[in-house]
Write a protein that holds these residues in place. Structure first.
Motif, short mmCIF file in Angstrom:
data_model
loop_
_atom_site.label_atom_id
_atom_site.label_comp_id
_atom_site.label_asym_id
_atom_site.label_seq_id
_atom_site.Cartn_x
_atom_site.Cartn_y
_atom_site.Cartn_z
N ALA A 155 8.27 -6.09 -2.75
CA ALA A 155 6.80 -6.83 -2.99
C ALA A 155 6.12 -6.54 -1.57
CB ALA A 155 6.92 -8.30 -3.04
N ASP A 156 6.92 -6.48 -0.53
CA ASP A 156 6.50 -6.15 0.82
C ASP A 156 5.87 -4.75 0.73
OD1 ASP A 156 6.74 -8.81 1.67
OD2 ASP A 156 8.56 -8.27 2.78
N ARG A 157 6.62 -3.82 0.31
CA ARG A 157 6.15 -2.37 0.43
C ARG A 157 4.96 -2.29 -0.54
NH1 ARG A 157 9.78 0.76 -1.70
NH2 ARG A 157 11.45 -0.79 -2.45
N LEU A 158 5.10 -3.02 -1.58
CA LEU A 158 3.89 -2.84 -2.56
C LEU A 158 2.83 -3.38 -2.24
CD1 LEU A 158 3.42 -1.81 -5.45
CD2 LEU A 158 3.77 -4.00 -6.35
N SER A 159 2.82 -4.45 -1.41
CA SER A 159 1.64 -5.04 -0.57
C SER A 159 1.05 -4.26 0.53
CB SER A 159 1.90 -6.44 -0.29
OG SER A 159 2.87 -6.43 0.75
N GLN A 160 1.82 -3.45 1.24
CA GLN A 160 1.65 -2.50 2.28
C GLN A 160 0.76 -1.32 1.67
OE1 GLN A 160 4.93 -1.58 4.43
NE2 GLN A 160 5.01 -3.73 5.34
N GLY A 161 0.99 -1.14 0.48
CA GLY A 161 0.24 0.16 -0.22
C GLY A 161 1.06 1.43 0.34
N CYS A 162 0.33 2.58 -0.27
CA CYS A 162 0.82 4.05 0.13
C CYS A 162 -0.49 4.78 0.26
CB CYS A 162 1.64 4.53 -0.81
SG CYS A 162 1.33 4.33 -2.49
N LEU A 177 -1.61 1.72 -10.43
CA LEU A 177 -2.91 1.90 -9.46
C LEU A 177 -2.95 2.57 -8.53
CD1 LEU A 177 -5.90 1.35 -9.72
CD2 LEU A 177 -5.45 -0.79 -8.69
N LEU A 178 -1.82 2.19 -7.45
CA LEU A 178 -1.63 3.05 -6.09
C LEU A 178 -1.47 4.30 -6.29
CD1 LEU A 178 0.47 0.33 -4.13
CD2 LEU A 178 -1.87 0.87 -4.00
N LEU A 193 0.78 11.15 -1.89
CA LEU A 193 1.33 10.95 -3.21
C LEU A 193 2.79 10.68 -3.53
CD1 LEU A 193 0.41 11.06 -6.35
CD2 LEU A 193 0.53 13.61 -5.91
N GLU A 194 3.58 11.27 -2.74
CA GLU A 194 5.03 11.11 -3.11
C GLU A 194 5.46 9.75 -2.84
OE1 GLU A 194 9.08 13.17 -1.54
OE2 GLU A 194 7.15 13.87 -0.77
N PRO A 195 5.20 8.95 -1.96
CA PRO A 195 5.53 7.55 -1.62
C PRO A 195 4.95 6.57 -2.77
CG PRO A 195 4.87 8.42 0.54
CD PRO A 195 4.31 9.45 -0.38
N CYS A 196 3.73 7.06 -3.19
CA CYS A 196 3.17 6.27 -4.34
C CYS A 196 4.19 6.46 -5.72
CB CYS A 196 1.90 6.48 -4.59
SG CYS A 196 0.72 5.90 -3.11
N ARG A 235 5.82 -10.80 -13.75
CA ARG A 235 5.79 -10.16 -12.11
C ARG A 235 6.14 -8.53 -12.24
NH1 ARG A 235 8.54 -12.34 -6.52
NH2 ARG A 235 7.67 -10.71 -5.29
N GLU A 236 7.14 -8.40 -12.88
CA GLU A 236 7.41 -6.61 -12.96
C GLU A 236 6.47 -6.01 -13.70
OE1 GLU A 236 9.43 -9.33 -13.53
OE2 GLU A 236 11.03 -8.89 -11.81
N LEU A 237 5.75 -6.57 -14.65
CA LEU A 237 4.77 -5.72 -15.38
C LEU A 237 3.46 -5.84 -14.17
CD1 LEU A 237 4.72 -7.74 -18.88
CD2 LEU A 237 5.46 -5.26 -18.14
N SER A 238 3.21 -6.93 -13.53
CA SER A 238 2.12 -6.72 -12.89
C SER A 238 2.50 -5.85 -11.52
CB SER A 238 1.78 -8.04 -12.22
OG SER A 238 0.83 -8.16 -10.85
N ASP A 239 3.74 -5.88 -11.03
CA ASP A 239 3.97 -4.71 -10.07
C ASP A 239 3.82 -3.11 -10.45
OD1 ASP A 239 4.42 -6.85 -8.38
OD2 ASP A 239 6.84 -6.73 -8.54
N HIS A 240 4.42 -3.33 -11.68
CA HIS A 240 4.23 -1.78 -12.37
C HIS A 240 2.79 -1.40 -12.48
CE1 HIS A 240 5.58 1.26 -15.48
NE2 HIS A 240 5.28 1.94 -14.45
N ARG A 241 1.86 -2.31 -12.91
CA ARG A 241 0.57 -1.93 -12.92
C ARG A 241 -0.26 -1.67 -11.39
NH1 ARG A 241 0.29 -6.26 -16.83
NH2 ARG A 241 -0.31 -7.57 -15.35
#
Length: 280
Positions: A78-85, A121-122, A88-91, A111-117
């Protein structure tokens, strides 16, 4: 013994016209319960509360497991997802991990579905940034290629101009050399013609006259000072104009004697007194 009722459909008499179906309620007698059937019924009635209790406990456990997975299982992701990227390769790696978490989830997967979306998007945004960078890179490459082509064209034009100038300078140099050669040829031809005329004149003289011409050439030279200017050329002309080999040898011997000893320069004649002016 208990009675049961049932609805029975009455069949119409044959040969009659079609009429609406008729139903009749009949009574049936219920067979008396056997001891085995009665025991099964009692066991089902006794097992009902225990099954409901087990199902409730299972639901509670599943709810706890889902809560644990929601609140504490993947805080790092969740922290890595919130930090973004940005790249292209890290995303893509985030999206792949989010898809794996979604596939492995089987209860409470919002939550998993939201994280996947979010990861998808990233990745879309990273692809857009990569496409924009690639577009600008290709445009810069095209501009650099165009500039390099212009520089190469200018260099080729400059080289052609320099080659034309060098060719023109070489042509002018060849023309100057040719003119100089022609001029020198004319000068040499004139010198040869003049020498030939001198030799032709000397050939008309007698051997004694030719020897006298050589002595006259050395006459103005002080004793022991060597050859006078022009005497060497005169000796060659006299030798070439000589009638035979004997005269040529005499002229050569005379020239050597004059070179060693020289001749006494003739004394100049005394100046004449000035003529007296006529009486006026």
């Amino acid at each position: 013994m208990r009675e049961r009722t049932a609805l029975v459909k009455l069949a119409p008499p044959s040969g009659t016209r079609a009429e609406p179906a008729r139903w009749r309620r009949t009574r049936t007698l219920r067979a008396p319960a056997t001891p085995a059937r009665r025991a099964a019924t009692l066991s089902r009635r006794a097992a009902g509360p225990r099954a409901r209790a087990a199902a409730g406990a299972l639901l509670v456990g599943l709810a706890g497991l889902a809560a644990w997975a929601w609140f504490g299982a993947d805080d790092g992701f969740a922290d890595r997802l919130s930090q973004g990227c940005e790249e292209l390769e890290p995303c893509q790696q985030l999206e792949a991990e989010a898809a794996r978490r979604e596939q492995s989830c089987w209860l409470g997967c919002g939550r998993e579905l939201s994280d996947h979306r979010m990861a998808r998007l990233l990745r879309y945004r990273a692809e857009e940034r990569s496409a924009v960078r690639e577009h600008y890179r290709q445009r810069e490459d095209a501009e650099r290629s165009e500039q390099q082509s212009e520089r190469d064209q200018k260099l080729a034009e400059w080289q052609r101009e320099q080659a034309a100038r060098r060719a023109e300078a070489e042509r002018e140099q060849r023309e100057r050399l040719e003119l100089e050669r022609l001029r020198q040829d004319r000068v040499d031809q004139r010198i040869r013609a003049e020498r030939q005329r001198r030799i032709s004149y000397l050939m008309l003289l007698t051997p004694a006259a030719r020897a006298e011409r050589l002595e006259q050439c050395y006459g103005g030279v002080p004793r022991g000072s060597g050859a006078a200017p022009g005497c060497d050329a005169l000796v060659l002309d006299l030798v070439e104009a000589a009638a035979d080999d004997a005269e040529k040898k005499k002229l050569a011997a005379l020239n050597e004697r004059l070179l060693r000893g020289g001749v006494q320069a003739p004394r100049p004649a005394p100046p004449r007194p000035p003529a007296s002016a006529p009486n006026s």
